[in-house]
Design a protein around this motif. Structure first.
Motif, PDB file in Angstrom:
ATOM      1  N   PHE A   1      51.933  25.632  48.829  1.00  0.00           N
ATOM      2  CA  PHE A   1      53.348  25.878  49.029  1.00  0.00           C
ATOM      3  C   PHE A   1      53.948  26.529  47.785  1.00  0.00           C
ATOM      4  O   PHE A   1      54.767  27.456  47.885  1.00  0.00           O
ATOM      5  CB  PHE A   1      54.060  24.554  49.348  1.00  0.00           C
ATOM      6  N   ASN A   2      53.560  26.062  46.617  1.00  0.00           N
ATOM      7  CA  ASN A   2      53.995  26.714  45.381  1.00  0.00           C
ATOM      8  C   ASN A   2      53.572  28.173  45.360  1.00  0.00           C
ATOM      9  O   ASN A   2      54.317  29.054  44.928  1.00  0.00           O
ATOM     10  CB  ASN A   2      53.384  25.995  44.175  1.00  0.00           C
ATOM     11  N   GLU A   3      52.363  28.419  45.802  1.00  0.00           N
ATOM     12  CA  GLU A   3      51.820  29.775  45.839  1.00  0.00           C
ATOM     13  C   GLU A   3      52.664  30.678  46.729  1.00  0.00           C
ATOM     14  O   GLU A   3      52.960  31.830  46.376  1.00  0.00           O
ATOM     15  CB  GLU A   3      50.379  29.713  46.343  1.00  0.00           C
ATOM     16  N   ILE A   4      53.052  30.164  47.886  1.00  0.00           N
ATOM     17  CA  ILE A   4      53.873  30.953  48.825  1.00  0.00           C
ATOM     18  C   ILE A   4      55.228  31.262  48.209  1.00  0.00           C
ATOM     19  O   ILE A   4      55.698  32.407  48.218  1.00  0.00           O
ATOM     20  CB  ILE A   4      54.032  30.180  50.152  1.00  0.00           C
ATOM     21  N   LEU A   5      55.889  30.240  47.669  1.00  0.00           N
ATOM     22  CA  LEU A   5      57.205  30.444  47.077  1.00  0.00           C
ATOM     23  C   LEU A   5      57.147  31.436  45.917  1.00  0.00           C
ATOM     24  O   LEU A   5      58.000  32.324  45.778  1.00  0.00           O
ATOM     25  CB  LEU A   5      57.766  29.109  46.587  1.00  0.00           C
ATOM     26  N   LEU A   6      56.137  31.283  45.073  1.00  0.00           N
ATOM     27  CA  LEU A   6      56.034  32.160  43.915  1.00  0.00           C
ATOM     28  C   LEU A   6      55.696  33.587  44.332  1.00  0.00           C
ATOM     29  O   LEU A   6      56.188  34.551  43.731  1.00  0.00           O
ATOM     30  CB  LEU A   6      54.978  31.616  42.964  1.00  0.00           C
ATOM     31  N   ALA A   7      54.879  33.741  45.372  1.00  0.00           N
ATOM     32  CA  ALA A   7      54.547  35.088  45.859  1.00  0.00           C
ATOM     33  C   ALA A   7      55.798  35.805  46.349  1.00  0.00           C
ATOM     34  O   ALA A   7      56.000  36.998  46.081  1.00  0.00           O
ATOM     35  CB  ALA A   7      53.514  34.993  46.972  1.00  0.00           C
ATOM     36  N   ILE A   8      56.650  35.086  47.097  1.00  0.00           N
ATOM     37  CA  ILE A   8      57.904  35.694  47.578  1.00  0.00           C
ATOM     38  C   ILE A   8      58.776  36.091  46.400  1.00  0.00           C
ATOM     39  O   ILE A   8      59.387  37.167  46.365  1.00  0.00           O
ATOM     40  CB  ILE A   8      58.637  34.703  48.508  1.00  0.00           C
ATOM     41  N   GLN A   9      58.824  35.229  45.397  1.00  0.00           N
ATOM     42  CA  GLN A   9      59.622  35.510  44.202  1.00  0.00           C
ATOM     43  C   GLN A   9      59.079  36.735  43.464  1.00  0.00           C
ATOM     44  O   GLN A   9      59.840  37.586  42.990  1.00  0.00           O
ATOM     45  CB  GLN A   9      59.589  34.281  43.300  1.00  0.00           C
ATOM     46  N   ILE A  10      57.730  36.834  43.347  1.00  0.00           N
ATOM     47  CA  ILE A  10      57.109  37.980  42.679  1.00  0.00           C
ATOM     48  C   ILE A  10      57.441  39.271  43.401  1.00  0.00           C
ATOM     49  O   ILE A  10      57.768  40.294  42.776  1.00  0.00           O
ATOM     50  CB  ILE A  10      55.581  37.778  42.599  1.00  0.00           C
ATOM     51  N   GLU A  11      57.389  39.246  44.732  1.00  0.00           N
ATOM     52  CA  GLU A  11      57.661  40.453  45.519  1.00  0.00           C
ATOM     53  C   GLU A  11      59.097  40.930  45.335  1.00  0.00           C
ATOM     54  O   GLU A  11      59.373  42.129  45.415  1.00  0.00           O
ATOM     55  CB  GLU A  11      57.388  40.182  46.998  1.00  0.00           C
ATOM     56  N   ARG A  12      60.025  39.977  45.084  1.00  0.00           N
ATOM     57  CA  ARG A  12      61.417  40.373  44.899  1.00  0.00           C
ATOM     58  C   ARG A  12      61.645  41.061  43.556  1.00  0.00           C
ATOM     59  O   ARG A  12      62.549  41.870  43.409  1.00  0.00           O
ATOM     60  CB  ARG A  12      62.327  39.144  44.996  1.00  0.00           C
ATOM     61  N   GLU A  13      60.826  40.722  42.557  1.00  0.00           N
ATOM     62  CA  GLU A  13      61.107  41.190  41.199  1.00  0.00           C
ATOM     63  C   GLU A  13      60.152  42.257  40.672  1.00  0.00           C
ATOM     64  O   GLU A  13      60.438  42.881  39.658  1.00  0.00           O
ATOM     65  CB  GLU A  13      61.102  39.993  40.240  1.00  0.00           C
ATOM     66  N   LEU A  14      58.999  42.446  41.329  1.00  0.00           N
ATOM     67  CA  LEU A  14      58.038  43.470  40.897  1.00  0.00           C
ATOM     68  C   LEU A  14      57.722  44.389  42.056  1.00  0.00           C
ATOM     69  O   LEU A  14      57.740  43.964  43.221  1.00  0.00           O
ATOM     70  CB  LEU A  14      56.742  42.813  40.403  1.00  0.00           C
ATOM     71  N   ASP A  15      57.425  45.659  41.735  1.00  0.00           N
ATOM     72  CA  ASP A  15      57.022  46.544  42.830  1.00  0.00           C
ATOM     73  C   ASP A  15      55.541  46.350  43.136  1.00  0.00           C
ATOM     74  O   ASP A  15      54.803  45.708  42.395  1.00  0.00           O
ATOM     75  CB  ASP A  15      57.346  48.012  42.519  1.00  0.00           C
ATOM     76  N   LYS A  16      55.139  46.926  44.277  1.00  0.00           N
ATOM     77  CA  LYS A  16      53.781  46.688  44.775  1.00  0.00           C
ATOM     78  C   LYS A  16      52.703  47.148  43.790  1.00  0.00           C
ATOM     79  O   LYS A  16      51.679  46.484  43.613  1.00  0.00           O
ATOM     80  CB  LYS A  16      53.601  47.392  46.119  1.00  0.00           C
ATOM     81  N   ASN A  17      52.894  48.295  43.161  1.00  0.00           N
ATOM     82  CA  ASN A  17      51.871  48.796  42.236  1.00  0.00           C
ATOM     83  C   ASN A  17      51.722  47.902  41.012  1.00  0.00           C
ATOM     84  O   ASN A  17      50.617  47.723  40.487  1.00  0.00           O
ATOM     85  CB  ASN A  17      52.194  50.228  41.817  1.00  0.00           C
ATOM     86  N   GLN A  18      52.832  47.337  40.553  1.00  0.00           N
ATOM     87  CA  GLN A  18      52.749  46.400  39.429  1.00  0.00           C
ATOM     88  C   GLN A  18      51.927  45.169  39.812  1.00  0.00           C
ATOM     89  O   GLN A  18      51.091  44.689  39.040  1.00  0.00           O
ATOM     90  CB  GLN A  18      54.152  45.967  38.988  1.00  0.00           C
ATOM     91  N   ILE A  19      52.178  44.694  41.017  1.00  0.00           N
ATOM     92  CA  ILE A  19      51.448  43.511  41.492  1.00  0.00           C
ATOM     93  C   ILE A  19      49.958  43.812  41.612  1.00  0.00           C
ATOM     94  O   ILE A  19      49.105  43.024  41.185  1.00  0.00           O
ATOM     95  CB  ILE A  19      52.022  43.036  42.840  1.00  0.00           C
ATOM     96  N   LEU A  20      49.632  44.974  42.188  1.00  0.00           N
ATOM     97  CA  LEU A  20      48.234  45.338  42.373  1.00  0.00           C
ATOM     98  C   LEU A  20      47.534  45.520  41.028  1.00  0.00           C
ATOM     99  O   LEU A  20      46.368  45.137  40.858  1.00  0.00           O
ATOM    100  CB  LEU A  20      48.148  46.620  43.209  1.00  0.00           C
ATOM    101  N   GLU A  21      48.230  46.077  40.051  1.00  0.00           N
ATOM    102  CA  GLU A  21      47.649  46.246  38.717  1.00  0.00           C
ATOM    103  C   GLU A  21      47.373  44.905  38.067  1.00  0.00           C
ATOM    104  O   GLU A  21      46.301  44.695  37.467  1.00  0.00           O
ATOM    105  CB  GLU A  21      48.604  47.068  37.839  1.00  0.00           C
ATOM    106  N   LEU A  22      48.306  43.947  38.205  1.00  0.00           N
ATOM    107  CA  LEU A  22      48.078  42.615  37.665  1.00  0.00           C
ATOM    108  C   LEU A  22      46.857  41.970  38.308  1.00  0.00           C
ATOM    109  O   LEU A  22      46.032  41.348  37.636  1.00  0.00           O
ATOM    110  CB  LEU A  22      49.310  41.742  37.901  1.00  0.00           C
ATOM    111  N   TYR A  23      46.747  42.150  39.615  1.00  0.00           N
ATOM    112  CA  TYR A  23      45.619  41.559  40.349  1.00  0.00           C
ATOM    113  C   TYR A  23      44.289  42.125  39.865  1.00  0.00           C
ATOM    114  O   TYR A  23      43.341  41.378  39.576  1.00  0.00           O
ATOM    115  CB  TYR A  23      45.819  41.849  41.837  1.00  0.00           C
ATOM    116  N   LEU A  24      44.192  43.426  39.752  1.00  0.00           N
ATOM    117  CA  LEU A  24      42.922  44.070  39.417  1.00  0.00           C
ATOM    118  C   LEU A  24      42.523  43.861  37.962  1.00  0.00           C
ATOM    119  O   LEU A  24      41.369  44.084  37.605  1.00  0.00           O
ATOM    120  CB  LEU A  24      42.992  45.569  39.737  1.00  0.00           C
TER     121      LEU A  24
END
Length: 814
Positions: free
Chosen positions: A145-168
């Motif tokens: 549940f923490n993971e879901i909430l934090l993921a939604i929060q991340i999507e609101r504040e970072l763009d998709k490419n930033q997220i993908l770069e962090l992941y990789l």
């Protein structure tokens, strides 16, 4: 109202009630968990755990330290097709969802209910970022549940490419590889933009289960996973049918690639690691620092190789100590023998090998060598292997292979190399053994103190003990230049005469006598200091120390920065009976080499952080006469705050005269082997202690000072004939051949106040005009011997100020 309608109303109310309760429950969870959620802003400040990397001065990788191999990259550096591979494998709707794939979560929930465990997980790439950066890996509903909430929060504040770069850059991909670029290097030794489509798909298959789908540990499952990803890429329109067909038919090419170190410098690397930990603590291993050292890769490799060659040469002169082990039934299958050979470590270029057959008829031995496979060795490849009896004795030379080896013996071998450095067929090897003797080599830039090369022993993997900086040993006669410099500063000259004659010192308390001797056992009578130094006359050095005084000498040596806390307070000091490390000796010779200025050895030239910003730069070194004025600092120096002023420690005239005396050690004394360099700017001094327990050679020109030491870790006699000139000097010579290659001659400029005077070689006094056999000597102007009356002037010529006719002045000092 019909029964059906009534039932519908009840169901509707039940649904609304359930939805309300679910909403209340979710809201309660959110209100309870929200205060503990980290700020997404932290993502931009997080330092990825990146290992410490150590580089040579010419940017060659020396070592890498840290549990995680990582090489952060930007999304712009990643090929689009590689991004598509990860999206196909992990989250094909990544650019469409809001951070959570509710269909995926529902599917995971159904799997949990029907099978009892989760198979697909339902996590998006954004949820994986939340988990990898902020959360534990516990498989609990609260964590999810923490993971879901934090993921939604991340999507609101970072763009998709930033997220993908962090992941990789964060994902673990097996074999200590964290992040895409590190995995490309670990599995394929390539940068991410050099990978083939098949290799890209292989790496994309690893996040789900780095162990199960690892191409090294489980190639069959890895291949199935790779081809499934390629099929998904085709379905999603990322690749064509032809590309799919070619890539899915490609063979597995993954293999483990250790960090590609380019310089054999383990002792130097360990010094750098310890320095960084002292500066930054445990963060040194994970915060992405890169360290540039002062060592040049060519010089460092030459130092490592020269020391190994010198130790091996000494070791082989003293015979073969026999096999390191035995393996029964050496005619067994190769696989069985290989497993047993695995018990014996490989050390540098020494490979353990088991003897399978010995043929005296063919003068050949067949072996199985670890990492090399089946190999052969001829009698010529083991001719050195006389049986070791003692440090002074070996057995007869072998005449057949069975004189040396027997079936089942485990020995060390090394690949055979031809004179043109090309390897002969890999099946031919030489018999070797791991030297018991040890050594060290240190080379310093004489002006700055920068360490240009350092080797602390035969093999770091065999022994981490750094003899260059940690071994305190007696320097023997290599200490004498410091004694002679103190004498020159005291007012003595190279022409001062001391008697090389027997001397006895009685110790009434111990009821013993000390009768020092020269290494030759002979006595030579009155001897000038110049000759006494280049011939290393012990009795002259003892009388010299007695004349100038032990307290004065120790005080003077201390001003040179040479530690005196482990030095004898008696006349044995003249023979180097105190204890110094090879680094101490090298530093002292660097002070002599540069004309008398302070030297502070250092190794770290520059440190950069994970953003490649310089956070430390070694100070520039300015040689400055004492008293040193700020006006003496060149205006071209850009950063006046980052300067180390090296003050003068010794009179430049005394040092200049000592240079001349130490060049004679090479020209006509115990260091004659150094003449092989073909240079006139080299001075130096050999050193050998009692029973040849320590052997030294320190040599220099105006720019560089290098010290080599050879001896056993536990001081033990090395054997008759093993002196500084035969054990240490060859190591120094091999290294300096590389270090001075193509460098111009570098001699100390003659300072003002030096005069050259013809003297009587027997008395050291000024020669009479016309005296035969007179030689030139250097003096400080105020210490030159007084003129004498001429014997005759039969040729009628005018005399020069030195007492000789201009046409007859010799050009040499001797």
């Amino acid at each position: 109202m019909s029964r059906l309608l009534r039932t519908s109303h009840i169901l509707a109310w039940l649904f609304l009630t359930g939805a309300s309760l679910a909403a209340i429950l979710i809201a309660s969870f959110y209100l309870y968990l929200r205060p503990g959620l980290p700020s997404v802003e932290q993502l931009t400040d997080i330092k990825l755990q990146t290992p410490l990397r150590v580089y040579s001065a010419d940017n060659r990788l020396i070592a890498e330290f840290g549990e995680k191999r990582r090489a952060p990259i930007t999304i712009e550096q990643i090929p689009t097709i590689q991004l598509h591979a990860y999206l196909a494998a992990e989250d094909s709707n990544f650019y469409q969802h809001m951070g959570v794939d509710f269909k995926g979560l529902l599917r995971a929930a159904i799997e949990l209910v029907t099978t009892g465990h989760i198979q697909s997980g339902g996590s998006t790439i954004t949820m994986q970022v939340a988990k990898n950066y902020f959360l534990s890996r516990d498989r609990t509903f609260i964590r999810k549940f923490n993971e879901i909430l934090l993921a939604i929060q991340i999507e609101r504040e970072l763009d998709k490419n930033q997220i993908l770069e962090l992941y990789l850059n964060k994902i673990y991909l097996g074999n200590r590889a964290y992040g895409l670029q590190a995995a490309a290097q670990v599995y394929y030794n390539l940068d991410v933009n050099e990978l083939s489509l098949a290799q890209m798909a292989m790496l994309a298959g690893l996040p789900k289960a780095p162990s199960a789908y690892n191409p090294l540990a489980n190639p069959e499952r890895a291949l199935i996973r790779r081809n499934w990803i390629l099929g998904r890429m085709k379905e999603l329109g990322y690749i064509t049918e032809d590309a799919y067909r070619l890539a899915s038919a490609a063979p597995l090419t993954a293999e483990y690639n250790a960090p590609d170190t380019q310089v054999d410098a383990d002792y130097v690397a360990e010094m750098a690691r310890a320095d960084m930990v002292q500066r930054f603590g445990e963060a040194a291993y994970s915060d992405g620092y890169s360290v540039t050292l002062t060592v040049n890769s060519a010089n460092q490799q030459a130092a490592t190789t020269a020391l190994r060659h010198g130790l091996e040469a000494y070791d082989q002169r003293h015979g073969f100590r026999g096999p390191i082990g035995q393996i029964a039934n050496p005619d067994r299958p190769v696989d069985e023998l290989s497993r047993e050979l695995g018990m014996y470590p490989r050390l540098e270029e020494l490979y353990p090998a088991v003897v399978r057959t010995v043929s005296d008829e063919n003068n050949q031995v067949e072996l199985l060598a670890r990492s090399l496979g089946p190999v052969t060795m001829s009698l010529d490849d083991m001719k050195w292997a006389r049986r070791h009896r003692s440090e002074n004795s070996t057995g007869p030379a072998p005449t057949k292979p069975s004189d040396v080896l027997a079936a089942g013996d485990v020995v060390y071998v090394t690949p055979k190399i031809t004179d043109d450095t090309e390897t002969v067929p890999a099946t031919q090897v030489l018999l070797t053994q791991l030297p018991e003797v040890q050594g060290a080599l240190i080379s310093l830039n004489a002006k700055t103190g920068a360490i240009e090369a350092l080797a602390g022993g035969y093999s770091f993997s065999q022994s981490k003990y750094n003899r260059a900086t940690q071994a305190t040993r007696q320097p023997g006669s290599s200490f004498k230049p410091f004694l002679y410099l103190s004498a020159l500063e005291r007012g003595l000259t190279p022409a001062t005469v001391f008697n090389d004659a027997p001397i006895v010192f009685d110790d009434s308390e111990q009821e013993t006598s000390w009768r020092p001797e020269n290494s030759s056992g002979r006595f030579y009578g009155p001897t000038r200091l110049r000759e006494a130094l280049y011939k290393s006359r012990n009795l002259v050095s003892i009388r010299l120390l007695r004349d100038i005084g032990i307290p004065y000498t120790l005080d003077y040596i201390d001003t040179l920065g040479i530690p005196t806390n482990n030095m004898q307070r008696d006349l044995s000091l003249a023979l180097g009976s105190g204890l110094l490390t090879p680094m101490d000796v090298a530093r002292g010779f660097a002070v002599i080499a540069n004309g008398g200025f302070d030297v502070q050895p250092y190794l770290v030239q520059e440190i950069r952080d994970s953003n490649n910003e310089v956070i430390y730069q070694a100070p520039s070194v300015i040689l400055c006469e004492s008293p040193c004025q700020l006006d003496d600092i060149p205006p071209s120096t850009s950063d006046a705050a980052n300067i180390r002023v090296a003050h003068r420690l010794a009179d430049e005239r005394s040092v200049y005269i000592l240079h001349s005396m130490l060049r004679d050690v090479v020209r006509r004394g115990t260091g004659r082997r150094a003449l092989a360099l073909g240079r006139t700017d080299i001075g130096g001094k050999t050193g050998t202690t009692n029973e040849q327990r320590d052997t030294w050679f320190s040599g220099f020109n105006y720019n560089v000072a290098t010290t080599a030491w050879v001896g056993f870790d536990q001081p033990t006699p090395m054997g008759r004939g093993e002196y500084g000139g035969t054990t240490a000097l060859p190591v120094w010579l091999e290294y300096m051949t590389t270090a001075l290659d193509n460098s111009p001659s570098a001699m100390m400029p003659q300072p003002n106040g030096i005069v050259s005077v013809r003297i009587d070689p027997v008395t050291g006094e000024r020669a009479r005009p016309g005296q035969e056999g007179a030689i030139f000597e250097l003096f400080k102007e105020e210490e030159a011997p007084a003129p004498l009356e001429p014997l005759s002037t039969t040729n009628g010529g005018s005399l020069d100020s030195n007492g000789g006719t201009p046409s007859s002045l010799p050009q040499e000092l001797f």
